[in-house]
Design a protein around this motif. Structure first.
Motif, short mmCIF file in Angstrom:
data_model
loop_
_atom_site.label_atom_id
_atom_site.label_comp_id
_atom_site.label_asym_id
_atom_site.label_seq_id
_atom_site.Cartn_x
_atom_site.Cartn_y
_atom_site.Cartn_z
N ILE A 198 25.91 2.67 3.53
CA ILE A 198 24.96 2.65 2.41
C ILE A 198 25.61 3.15 1.12
CG2 ILE A 198 22.78 3.60 1.57
CD1 ILE A 198 21.84 3.70 4.47
N CYS A 199 26.45 4.18 1.23
CA CYS A 199 27.13 4.75 0.06
C CYS A 199 28.64 4.74 0.34
CB CYS A 199 26.65 6.17 -0.20
SG CYS A 199 24.86 6.35 -0.27
N PRO A 200 29.28 3.58 0.29
CA PRO A 200 30.66 3.45 0.77
C PRO A 200 31.69 4.24 -0.04
CG PRO A 200 29.94 1.43 -0.30
CD PRO A 200 28.75 2.31 -0.21
N PRO A 201 32.44 5.16 0.60
CA PRO A 201 33.58 5.81 -0.05
C PRO A 201 34.77 4.86 -0.10
CG PRO A 201 32.74 7.08 1.83
CD PRO A 201 32.18 5.71 1.93
N ALA A 202 35.88 5.34 -0.65
CA ALA A 202 37.06 4.48 -0.81
C ALA A 202 37.65 4.08 0.53
CB ALA A 202 38.10 5.20 -1.66
N LEU A 203 37.90 5.05 1.40
CA LEU A 203 38.49 4.78 2.72
C LEU A 203 37.52 5.26 3.79
CD1 LEU A 203 42.22 5.80 2.20
CD2 LEU A 203 41.39 3.51 2.74
N ALA A 204 36.92 4.31 4.52
CA ALA A 204 35.94 4.67 5.54
C ALA A 204 35.64 3.44 6.38
CB ALA A 204 34.66 5.19 4.91
N ILE A 205 35.27 3.68 7.63
CA ILE A 205 34.86 2.58 8.50
C ILE A 205 33.62 1.90 7.94
CG2 ILE A 205 33.93 2.03 10.78
CD1 ILE A 205 35.74 4.13 11.96
N GLY A 206 32.67 2.70 7.45
CA GLY A 206 31.45 2.13 6.89
C GLY A 206 31.73 1.23 5.70
N SER A 207 32.70 1.60 4.87
CA SER A 207 33.06 0.77 3.72
C SER A 207 33.62 -0.57 4.18
CB SER A 207 34.10 1.50 2.87
OG SER A 207 33.63 2.76 2.46
N ARG A 208 34.45 -0.54 5.21
CA ARG A 208 35.03 -1.79 5.72
C ARG A 208 33.96 -2.68 6.36
NH1 ARG A 208 40.58 -1.50 5.98
NH2 ARG A 208 40.37 -3.77 6.14
N ILE A 209 32.98 -2.06 6.99
CA ILE A 209 31.86 -2.83 7.55
C ILE A 209 31.08 -3.51 6.43
CG2 ILE A 209 29.60 -2.59 8.68
CD1 ILE A 209 30.83 -0.54 10.51
N GLN A 210 30.83 -2.77 5.35
CA GLN A 210 30.11 -3.33 4.21
C GLN A 210 30.88 -4.49 3.59
OE1 GLN A 210 27.19 -2.86 3.23
NE2 GLN A 210 27.04 -3.51 1.12
N GLN A 211 32.20 -4.33 3.46
CA GLN A 211 33.03 -5.40 2.91
C GLN A 211 33.02 -6.63 3.80
OE1 GLN A 211 36.88 -3.60 2.38
NE2 GLN A 211 36.11 -2.07 0.93
N ALA A 212 33.10 -6.42 5.11
CA ALA A 212 33.07 -7.55 6.05
C ALA A 212 31.74 -8.28 6.00
CB ALA A 212 33.35 -7.05 7.47
N LYS A 213 30.65 -7.54 5.83
CA LYS A 213 29.33 -8.17 5.74
C LYS A 213 29.20 -9.01 4.49
CE LYS A 213 25.84 -6.54 3.83
NZ LYS A 213 24.71 -5.77 3.27
N VAL A 214 29.66 -8.47 3.36
CA VAL A 214 29.57 -9.20 2.09
C VAL A 214 30.43 -10.46 2.13
CG1 VAL A 214 30.10 -9.08 -0.38
CG2 VAL A 214 28.99 -7.15 0.76
N ALA A 215 31.61 -10.37 2.75
CA ALA A 215 32.52 -11.51 2.83
C ALA A 215 32.18 -12.46 3.97
CB ALA A 215 33.96 -11.01 2.99
N LEU A 216 31.12 -12.17 4.73
CA LEU A 216 30.70 -12.99 5.88
C LEU A 216 31.82 -13.11 6.91
CD1 LEU A 216 28.72 -15.84 4.07
CD2 LEU A 216 27.83 -13.76 5.14
N GLU A 217 32.59 -12.03 7.08
CA GLU A 217 33.65 -11.98 8.10
C GLU A 217 33.05 -11.38 9.37
OE1 GLU A 217 36.62 -13.11 8.14
OE2 GLU A 217 36.91 -13.71 6.06
N THR A 218 32.31 -12.20 10.10
CA THR A 218 31.60 -11.69 11.28
C THR A 218 32.55 -11.17 12.36
OG1 THR A 218 29.89 -13.33 10.80
CG2 THR A 218 29.75 -12.19 12.91
N PRO A 219 33.68 -11.84 12.67
CA PRO A 219 34.60 -11.26 13.66
C PRO A 219 35.10 -9.88 13.27
CG PRO A 219 35.12 -13.57 13.29
CD PRO A 219 34.12 -13.19 12.26
N GLU A 220 35.38 -9.68 11.98
CA GLU A 220 35.83 -8.36 11.52
C GLU A 220 34.70 -7.34 11.63
OE1 GLU A 220 37.49 -6.29 7.41
OE2 GLU A 220 37.88 -8.43 7.79
N LEU A 221 33.47 -7.77 11.36
CA LEU A 221 32.32 -6.89 11.51
C LEU A 221 32.16 -6.43 12.96
CD1 LEU A 221 29.80 -5.64 10.15
CD2 LEU A 221 28.59 -7.76 10.66
N PHE A 222 32.32 -7.36 13.89
CA PHE A 222 32.26 -7.02 15.31
C PHE A 222 33.43 -6.11 15.70
CE2 PHE A 222 28.95 -10.00 15.64
CZ PHE A 222 28.41 -9.98 16.92
#
Length: 251
Positions: A198-222
Motif C-alpha cells: 500500500i505504501c511501497p518503499p524503495a526496496l521491498a517485496i511489497g514494492s515489487r509486488i505492486q510493480q508486477a501488478k501494475v505491469a500485469l506481470e502475473t508470473p512475477e506476482l506469483f
C-alpha cells in the motif's frame, strides 16, 4: 532407517505434488498466463528474479523491517502486560486502548501511520502494532494464571520483587510468551508486506509486488508470493525451534 526416511519424505511430498498438479491443470484450462500462469512459468520468473541483486536486497530489507517491528512489539507488549497487571492505573489507562488496537483493521493502521511517519518506516511500525496486543493478551492471561500458592511461598520466604519475577513469574510465562510470539509473527509478516504494497518503499517485496501488478506481470506476482510464503514458513520454523527446543528434539 532409510526406508523410514523414504516414507517420511514421500508423505511430505504428496501434498505439494497434488496441489502442483491441480495448479497445472487449472492453468491449462484457463490458457492465459495473464490470468493464471503455470508452475513452470512462475519457476522461470523466480529463477530470473533470483539472478538480480534487487531480489535479495528487497527480501533482506523486508525481513529487516518486519523483525524490527516484531522486536518493538515484543518489548512494548511485555512491558505493558507487566504494567497493566501490577498497577491499577496502568490497567485503567492502557488496557482499553490495547483492546481497541486489537479490534482495529490492519488497513486502517497502515493508512493512519502513513500520515505520521516516513514511508520506509511504515511496515515496521505496522508489524509492531500487530504484535503488541497479541503478546500483551497472552502475557496478561499468563500473569493471571500464576500459581497463588507459589506466590504465598515467595512471601513467606521474603522474596524480593526481582527474585519473585525471576523464579516464579518468568517460568510460568514461558509457554504463554512462546505461543503469543508464534501467533504474532505470522500476522506481523503479512501485515508488514501489506503495508509495503500500500505504501511501497524503495526496496521491498511489497514494492515489487505492486510493480508486477501494475505491469500485469502475473508470473512475477506469483513468484514474489511464493517468496513471501517460503520466508514465512522458514522463519516460523526457526522461531518454533528457538521457543520450543525440547519439543523439536522430541520429534
Amino acid at each position: 532407517m532409510c526406508l523410514k526416511r523414504g516414507r517420511t519424505l514421500l508423505q511430505y511430498a504428496i501434498s505439494p505434488a497434488v496441489w502442483l498438479g491441480v495448479w497445472q491443470l487449472a492453468s491449462m484450462a484457463v490458457g492465459m498466463d495473464l490470468l493464471l500462469p503455470s508452475p513452470m512459468a512462475v519457476a522461470a520468473s523466480l529463477w530470473k528474479l533470483a539472478g538480480t541483486p534487487q531480489f535479495w536486497l528487497s527480501a533482506l530489507f523486508t525481513l529487516g523491517r518486519v523483525c524490527q517491528g516484531v522486536l518493538g512489539g515484543v518489548a512494548l507488549g511485555s512491558a505493558l502486560a507487566l504494567l497493566t497487571h501490577f498497577t491499577v492505573w496502568g490497567e485503567r489507562i492502557f488496557a482499553p486502548a490495547i483492546r481497541v488496537m486489537r479490534a482495529t483493521p490492519v488497513v486502517s493502521f497502515i493508512l493512519l501511520v502513513y500520515l505520521w511517519v516516513d514511508r520506509a518506516t511504515i511496515p515496521a511500525v505496522v508489524a509492531g502494532l500487530m504484535v503488541l496486543p497479541i503478546l500483551w493478551g497472552n502475557l496478561t492471561v499468563g500473569l493471571e494464571s500464576v500459581d497463588r500458592q507459589l506466590l504465598e511461598l515467595a512471601r513467606a520466604y521474603r522474596f524480593g520483587r526481582w527474585k519473585t519475577l525471576r523464579l516464579i513469574y518468568l517460568p510460568s510465562l514461558r509457554t504463554h510468551f512462546a505461543s503469543g510470539l508464534l501467533n504474532a509473527f505470522g500476522l506481523a509478516w503479512k501485515s508488514g508486506v501489506a503495508a509495503e504494497v500500500i505504501c511501497p518503499p524503495a526496496l521491498a517485496i511489497g514494492s515489487r509486488i505492486q510493480q508486477a501488478k501494475v505491469a500485469l506481470e502475473t508470473p512475477e506476482l506469483f513468484a514474489w508470493t511464493l517468496v513471501i510464503v517460503a520466508l514465512s514458513l522458514g522463519l516460523e520454523g526457526i522461531l518454533r525451534r528457538v521457543v520450543h527446543p525440547r519439543e523439536e528434539r522430541g520429534q
